[in-house]
Write a protein that holds these residues in place. Structure first.
Motif, mmCIF file in Angstrom:
data_model
loop_
_atom_site.group_PDB
_atom_site.id
_atom_site.type_symbol
_atom_site.label_atom_id
_atom_site.label_comp_id
_atom_site.label_asym_id
_atom_site.label_seq_id
_atom_site.Cartn_x
_atom_site.Cartn_y
_atom_site.Cartn_z
ATOM 1 N N GLN A 242 0.834 -1.191 0.000
ATOM 2 C CA GLN A 242 0.000 0.000 0.000
ATOM 3 C C GLN A 242 0.877 1.252 0.000
ATOM 4 O OE1 GLN A 242 -2.787 0.005 3.243
ATOM 5 N NE2 GLN A 242 -4.394 0.971 2.027
ATOM 6 N N HIS A 243 0.594 2.147 -0.958
ATOM 7 C CA HIS A 243 1.285 3.445 -1.072
ATOM 8 C C HIS A 243 2.804 3.251 -1.116
ATOM 9 C CE1 HIS A 243 -2.671 4.977 -0.268
ATOM 10 N NE2 HIS A 243 -2.666 4.545 0.992
ATOM 11 N N GLU B 218 6.519 3.496 -2.356
ATOM 12 C CA GLU B 218 7.396 4.401 -3.102
ATOM 13 C C GLU B 218 8.833 3.928 -2.932
ATOM 14 O OE1 GLU B 218 6.816 8.400 -1.854
ATOM 15 O OE2 GLU B 218 4.863 8.599 -2.845
ATOM 16 N N ASN C 277 3.732 5.570 -5.341
ATOM 17 C CA ASN C 277 2.421 5.352 -4.717
ATOM 18 C C ASN C 277 1.666 4.177 -5.349
ATOM 19 O OD1 ASN C 277 0.332 5.844 -2.936
ATOM 20 N ND2 ASN C 277 -0.650 7.374 -4.250
ATOM 21 N N SER D 151 -0.196 0.513 -5.025
ATOM 22 C CA SER D 151 -0.927 -0.348 -4.093
ATOM 23 C C SER D 151 -1.444 -1.569 -4.850
ATOM 24 C CB SER D 151 -2.096 0.401 -3.449
ATOM 25 O OG SER D 151 -1.649 1.533 -2.727
ATOM 26 N N GLY E 251 6.109 3.262 2.437
ATOM 27 C CA GLY E 251 4.875 2.529 2.232
ATOM 28 C C GLY E 251 4.872 1.257 3.054
ATOM 29 N N LYS F 187 -5.850 7.456 -10.607
ATOM 30 C CA LYS F 187 -5.940 7.966 -9.243
ATOM 31 C C LYS F 187 -7.327 8.513 -8.927
ATOM 32 C CE LYS F 187 -2.541 10.901 -8.950
ATOM 33 N NZ LYS F 187 -1.575 11.843 -8.337
ATOM 34 N N GLN G 150 -8.331 0.294 -2.839
ATOM 35 C CA GLN G 150 -7.943 0.664 -1.482
ATOM 36 C C GLN G 150 -8.896 0.063 -0.450
ATOM 37 O OE1 GLN G 150 -5.130 2.099 -0.704
ATOM 38 N NE2 GLN G 150 -4.550 2.411 -2.845
#
Length: 1443
Positions: free
Chosen positions: A804-805, A807, A823, A825, A862, A1076, A1085
């Protein structure tokens, strides 16, 4: 030359400037009625219309009266190509190398080699303006056909049949027009230090015609042409970037492939074949390239032949004809639009959404083809012969023959067309080029272009040039300070000879470092020669000429520092003669090294022979053993040794004007204070009674047999050697450029139950190995699904891995940072197959490495979870990771590789029998049963990929299986077999799988459940289900503004085109922003949060391992030792080279100093025999560094991240396995050397020398060699560091410069391990012996009146040693300065007999330090969290910022 370099650099700068504008100006012409394929310009403002541009150019060419357009077609009939060698054999071992039966078999195979048919009965024609697609499984003969149709047939045993290139025969084409026909190999090999722009500009320069459009200068044409290629292939942004290789950072693999393609087009060839043209390219870039070929073929009337292993439908439709090859037989040749229906009519049908190209390849695979549900009335062909026969009797074959006959009657034998073609070629020739020459440029123009390229290569590797220069400067300072400011005394005679010997020897030794680079460039030079770009010898001339100024600068620094630090004769004449000979010998020995290299086809024998020859040249220069002391049988070597003539010239130049003050008069000392000089004599050879000085000229004459009158004669001889070596180098380069061809042979373990598979359709000489049908040969279909009961038992998998998220930021060399992942996920569920896709540079492999915790640089932000909890401590052990490179120990069999993985990664509680049973079940699951005893390093691409997957499966990964590009380099059938196998793992074993994939076909893409799609910059474009026929994914893109996806379109290609993937393509929107802001992203998510919530209720995944590894340290060491012992036994080349080097060196040194006498010179000869014996450890240590670093690379790439075993266990096994072989080698050296030199045979002395030389010295060079390798990143650096380190321990051991003369360097004498090694060996071998002077060594002096020689010299002999030859004489005393070897060794070299056992203890201490050093250096440099270098950089940056 400087003007040419400046001119070339200016053109290059102009290219970069125009490329930077990203536009090709067009003056606006009327649009053609033909459909126009366009490629978006790099600027993005307007598209660059390639077809429009080319058609305009062709119209201008047609209008120009001085330009004659030409074209070539390819006609072939009854084509048959044969090769040499079997396709399967037993694995060679040390035992088989020593077996007389095996050697007889090898000799018989050489006398009567097996001849195999690669392709036969091919016929067809490819006309100008046509594109032919060649399809077939790897090993079917695609590469052979492509090479044959472009006249590249030198590597085959025979080529028969009728082949014509329009009106030109193959022989005539090779001699006069070969530049018009080119073959582009699958491998991308370029000069790594050249930039992309320089690479393409050079190719264009060598084929630029002299008859250009009116007013167009040569440089303008080259610049314009390169500008087009850079734009078309999307290389404009990397025009100034180095191409790079495995050691030099450069462009990506996909970009490198584009450079290869652009280079061929830069030569303006008329017929081009492209082998594996789209390998390494994503689907969009591959399509763009084929579109470019289509445009160029149409506009310029080229003849284009391409082989592709995974071709999409849109790509397939760009071709005119297709040739399908089935086990070397022509299964189809004709129009592409009729091929699909032809095979359906034959009796086979395509799979659902299977592309035509995949279908055509599938019908040639018994396991991949699908018979029609309603069989045809005729018998359905099944074998390759039946396929070929069926086509010959078909109407399409009649159409093909009619097309051939039409082409034959129009072109073949047409004298007018042949004359017109020749005229067109001659008009392009530069001035002074022969009419029948295949080259466009004259030899001077070639040399200028090549000199510019060589200058650019050196500029690109300027750091290496500086390092080489630095090495010379360091050695000059080091040796200059060791021999600092020699005094004008007789003691300096020996030292001056050592300095002069070093001055010419060092250049000879360093010239050998060129050998790897010379072989690395050979494939490039050969390809360019075949493209008629230049003569190979012209490149050799350029290398020689450009190297001269670099050599002059380097040797000027070296000579000035060495000469004046040592304090040699300080007059202009003496110095410039010294400098002249040093430069001459450096250039001569470089030419010698290059000539020797040019004799051989590969680097290994060249380095071995060159090394042995350097040893011979060193021994017979005349320094270590003067020419008068050489045995007559070998003295002739000095006459063919160029170093001998240079050494004689340097010695006589230095000594002929020198009258040295004697420092040792006989008699002198207590009791002789008032003795007249008349009754004294100097002990040095050449002294005269009553004189306190010794003439250097006399010393050189009596000691070496040298005369100053030979100086300029020697210079002429040295120049003659240089010219001869240079001529040999140029000649051999021109006629011996080709590399050795090797057959692709699958090896099987000796004594295995499985017999070697021998399929006569397998091909060598460049053919890739056969694909999945290999397994079917042994009745084990590679792609056949196994029943559920056959799957290995595994735990039910319910754990979900998520991120998740995420980087990932890495630091750059300039101090800035780059974000590679942005970013991201997602999650991977058990039983699901998730694809990870994106164009080249999107970060697919980077994401895989970050998720698998396989990164060691940069910052990761992340979360990564399993069931919502942090990753278990042994996450690496609970997952499997299949690398793209298929990294394995090449000498292991498939079964051994799996069993090793099972032993190391399954818990120790599992018995060996259970592990072996599980291995057998995994072999069956992976379709590897027939190849269980096959050697991994000889497997084809598909079988290696299956082995990689199997090695991970036997570890029973609980959580996840990562795969990086499992289908890369495979044909469509092999790719389908691999992905189907993964599907089976997911469905029946419940395995969670995340897999990157490059060019999936439509049917292959549908096998996956989910897709994670990335764009450049590591940004998410889509993550979610694919849906039935990819409907879910397609609907997402269509509803967000993408164009509709066609019903027959490949969804994988569709999405890449939509998001703007490709070399020059662009998207109409930012799909990352679209994602996004989409509801699908929010749903992802929410789903991840739901997974986390449910998982946290179940509790965290438990750590499976109680310690870091599954097995104990002792078990790891024993298993690794067993593996390494087998690896050494199965590498006869390595072991044979090790043993042969010891035997040859032992015999060579032994016979050079054969039966050395007990005179002073004989004792010194024995000293040098021991000294040189220790120098043999240099190549031996460098030799063992190669397997050490190779094994370490395997460990760090695959085994360490999987937590298979400890790095300390690896190093321990490496040391333990090397030592016995090195002791055996040194023992053989000892047996060949000790008694040949004539050392004492008493057990005490011989046993001591064997203990030190045969046991302890191998322990030393093994440990020091591996310690240096532990410090080095690769073999090249290890060799450089070892040479530098060894130069210290060698120089300071007291042999080359005696201890008394070392000055402030004496402390190094005490810390050099070779000081104690040499002292121990010398004292044991020749200590406590009597010396019997030779006549030339006896000095003569008159005794004072009234005294006999005995009474006059007795006091001196009691104090200083020596003896009288005639003690009773009263008129003339004949005195020998030394009575015993102890006196000689102590006074000259500080060696004492009583220290020999002390020396053993100290030397053992050094061995212990080396052993500890291997572990400490490995830890600090390789395995410590955060490297020492990085820590130092941080510290320095912190101090810099604080100031």
């Amino acid at each position: 030359m400087e003007a040419d370099l400046e001119k070339g650099s200016r053109v290059e700068a102009e290219v970069r400037e125009e490329v930077g504008r990203g536009q090709i100006e067009d003056d606006g012409i009327e649009d053609d009625t033909l459909s126009v394929l366009t490629l978006t310009g790099p600027s993005g403002d307007t598209p660059f219309d390639l077809e429009r541009f080319l058609r305009k150019a062709m119209r201008q060419v047609e209008k120009a009266e001085h330009i004659e357009h030409r074209e070539l077609g390819v006609y072939f009939k009854d084509l048959r190509v044969t090769g040499l060698g079997a396709t399967a054999s037993h694995q060679p071992t040390v035992g088989s190398m020593l077996s007389p039966a095996a050697q007889l078999d090898a000799i018989n195979a050489l006398r009567h080699p097996e001849i195999r048919t690669i392709i036969e009965d091919f016929e067809g024609v490819v006309r100008p303006g046509e594109m032919l697609l060649v399809l077939g499984s790897p090993g079917s003969g695609c590469t052979t056909l492509l090479k044959t149709l472009t006249n590249q047939t030198s590597g085959y045993h025979s080529v028969s049949g009728d082949v014509h290139f329009s009106s030109i025969t193959p022989d005539r084409l090779e001699r006069h027009y070969r530049g018009d026909v080119q073959y582009c190999p699958e491998d991308d090999i370029h000069f790594p230090t050249l930039t992309v722009g320089e690479t393409l500009l050079f190719a264009a320069k060598t084929r630029t015609p002299s008859n250009r459009l009116e007013g167009q200068k040569r440089e303008e044409f080259e610049r314009h042409y390169v500008k087009i290629l850079l734009n078309v292939f999307g290389l404009d942004k990397v025009a100034e970037t180095k191409v790079g290789d495995a050691y030099i950072r450069g462009i990506s693999g996909g970009q490198k492939k584009r450079v290869s393609l652009a280079e061929v087009l830069a030569t303006r060839c008329r017929v081009a074949s492209w082998d594996g043209a789209t390998k390494g390219l994503d689907a969009s870039t591959a399509l763009e390239f084929i579109q470019t070929l289509r445009i160029a073929t149409d506009a310029a009337r080229m003849t284009t032949i391409v082989s592709i292993y995974q071709a999409g439908e849109s790509l397939y439709e760009l071709f005119d004809k297709v040739c399908v090859i089935y086990q070397g037989k022509m299964a189809y040749f004709g129009p592409i639009r009729k091929a699909r229906d032809y095979f359906i009519e034959m009796g086979y049908e395509p799979a659902n959404r299977q592309t035509t190209a995949d279908f055509l390849v599938a019908v040639t695979d018994p396991n991949g083809r699908i018979p029609r549900s309603i069989p045809p009335a005729h018998p359905v062909p099944r074998t390759a012969t039946e396929f070929a026969t069926y086509f010959k009797n078909h109407a399409l074959s009649e159409d093909n023959r009619a097309d051939m006959e039409d082409f034959y009657s129009e072109h073949v034998g047409n004298v007018e067309k042949m004359a017109a073609y020749k005229k067109s070629v001659v008009l392009e020739h530069a001035d002074h080029v022969r009419e029948d020459s295949p080259f466009t440029l004259s030899l001077p123009m070639q040399a200028r272009a090549l000199m510019l390229r060589r200058y650019q290569i050196l500029r690109g590797q300027f750091a290496a040039v500086l390092i080489d220069m630095f090495a010379f400067v360091v050695q000059a300072i080091l040796n200059g300070t060791i021999f600092f400011r020699l005094k004008n005394t007789t003691a300096s005679f020996y030292s001056r000879g050592g300095v002069l010997f070093f001055a010419i020897l060092f250049s000879a030794l360093t010239s050998m470092s060129e050998i790897p680079a010379l072989f690395a460039q050979r494939a490039i030079v050969l390809r360019h020669f075949q493209a008629a770009m230049y003569h190979p010898f012209a490149d050799s001339i350029a290398l020689t000429l450009v190297d001269v100024p670099v050599t002059l600068v380097t040797l000027t620094l070296f000579s000035i520092l060495l000469y004046f630090l040592v304090g040699l004769q300080e007059s202009a004449g003496h110095f410039f003669i010294f400098f002249l000979f040093v430069v001459t010998m450096s250039l001569t020995m470089k030419a010698w090294t290059r000539a020797v290299t040019s004799v051989f086809k590969s680097a290994a024998p060249a380095q071995t022979i060159a090394g042995a020859m350097v040893l011979v040249l060193t021994l017979y220069t005349g320094y270590m053993i003067p020419q008068p002391s050489m045995i007559g049988a070998l003295r002739w070597i000095t006459y063919i040794n160029p170093l001998k003539y240079a050494f004689e010239a340097l010695v006589t130049n230095e000594l002929h004007t020198m009258d040295a003050q004697c420092i040792s008069l006989i008699p002198s000392g207590p009791g002789y204070e008032n003795v007249s000089l008349t009754n004294q004599v100097c002990t040095v050879v050449g002294s005269q009674p009553g004189q306190s000085t010794v003439s250097g000229a006399v010393y050189a004459d009596l000691s070496y047999g040298y005369s100053y009158s030979h100086l300029w004669r020697n210079f002429g001889i040295a120049c003659a050697f240089g010219i001869a070596f240079l001529f040999s180098y140029l000649t051999l380069t021109e006629f011996n450029t080709r590399e050795s061809a090797s057959a692709n042979v699958t090896w099987f373990k000796r004594g295995s139950k499985t017999s070697p598979i021998d399929r006569k359709n397998d091909v060598d000489d460049g053919e890739k190995r056969p694909s999945s049908s290999i397994a079917s040969t042994a009745n084990v279909p590679a792609s056949e699904p196994k029943a559920e009961s056959e799957l290995p038992a595994a735990q039910v998998m319910s754990d979900i891995f998520s991120w998740q998220h995420l980087e990932y930021v890495v630091p750059l060399a300039d101090g800035s940072q780059r974000k590679l992942l942005d970013n991201i996920s997602g999650y991977v569920a058990p039983g699901k197959l998730t694809a990870l896709m994106g164009e080249s540079g999107a970060g697919k492999t980077t994401l895989l490495n970050v998720l698998a915790e396989r990164t060691d640089v940069g910052v990761i932000r992340g979360d990564r979870f399993v069931n919502g909890h942090h990753l278990p401590a042994d996450f690496g052990a609970q997952t499997g990771y299949c690398q793209q490179q298929d990294t394995h120990l090449p000498t292991q069999t498939v079964r051994e590789a799996l069993l090793f993985s099972a032993k190391m990664r399954q818990p120790a509680s599992v018995s060996i029998a259970e592990k072996e049973a599980y291995v057998e079940r995994c072999l069956e699951l992976c379709g590897l049963s027939a190849h269980g005893d096959a050697v991994v390093g000889t497997l084809n691409v598909e079988m290696r990929k299956r082995t990689t997957i199997a090695v991970e499966l036997v570890a029973k990964p609980r959580l996840l299986l990562f795969l990086d590009e499992p289908t890369s380099g495979l044909d469509s059938q092999s790719a389908w077999a691999i992905v189907s196998f993964l599907r089976e793992l997911a469905d029946k074993a419940g395995q969670a799988i995340l897999c990157t994939i490059h060019q999936p076909s439509g049917e292959l893409f549908e096998v996956f459940d989910r897709l994670l799609l990335l764009k450049v910059g590591g940004k998410t474009v889509y993550f979610g289900d694919l849906g039935y026929h990819s409907a879910t994914m397609v609907q997402y893109f269509e509803k967000n503004g993408a164009r509709p996806c066609g019903s027959e379109e490949n969804p994988a290609e569709y999405i890449l085109q939509v998001i703007g993937a490709g070399a020059t393509a662009q998207a109409d929107r930012d799909w990352h922003e679209v994602w996004k802001n989409s509801p699908e992203a929010s749903i992802v998510q929410e789903e991840i949060e739901r997974i986390h919530a449910e998982g946290r209720q179940r509790g965290a995944v438990q750590t499976a391992l109680k310690s870091e590894f599954a097995t104990s340290w002792s078990y790891q060491v024993s298993t690794l030792v067993q593996r390494d012992v087998e690896a050494h036994w199965r590498d006869p080349t390595y072991i044979t080279a090790k043993l042969a080097l010891n035997i040859v060196a032992g015999l060579l040194i032994g016979f050079t100093f054969f039966k050395a006498k007990d005179s002073i010179q004989g004792t010194q000869n024995k000293l040098f025999a021991i000294f040189i014996a220790t120098i043999v450890t240099v190549p031996l240590a460098q030799q063992l560094q190669v397997p050490f670093i190779d094994m370490r690379s395997l460990y760090e790439a695959r085994e360490r991240p999987s937590r298979m075993y400890s790095w300390t266990a690896l190093i321990t096994s490496q040391v333990l396995v090397e030592i016995p072989w090195n002791i055996l080698g040194s023992s053989l050296f000892y047996l060949c050397w000790y008694w040949t030199v004539g050392f004492d045979s008493t057990p005490e002395r011989a046993g001591y020398v064997y203990l030190v030389l045969g046991v302890l010295l191998p322990l030393y060079y093994t440990t020091i060699g591996q310690a240096v390798a532990a410090l080095s990143s690769n073999v090249q650096i290890a060799a450089l560091l070892f040479n530098l380190l060894f130069s210290f321990v060698t120089v300071f051991n007291g042999v080359l410069q005696p201890f008394r003369a070392l000055g402030w360097w004496k402390w190094m004498y005490h810390v050099s391990p070779y000081t104690y090694l040499i002292e121990g060996l010398l004292s044991a071998a020749i200590g406590r012996k009597d010396i019997s002077c030779a006549s030339v060594e006896v000095v003569t002096l008159p005794p004072p009146t009234g005294l006999s020689c005995q009474s006059y010299l007795q006091s001196y002999m009691d104090n200083s040693g020596g003896y009288l030859v005639d003690s009773g004489s009263a008129t003339e005393c004949h005195f020998c300065p030394y009575r015993t070897t102890d006196q000689f060794l102590y006074s000259s070299f500080n060696i004492e007999y009583s220290h020999r056992w002390r020396d053993v203890g100290i030397f053992v201490g050094f061995i212990a330090i080396n052993t500890i050093g291997i572990f400490v250096l490995s830890y600090l440099v390789r395995y410590r969290k955060g490297s020492v270098i990085a820590s130092l950089k941080k510290l320095l940056q912190g101090r810099k910022s604080s100031t």
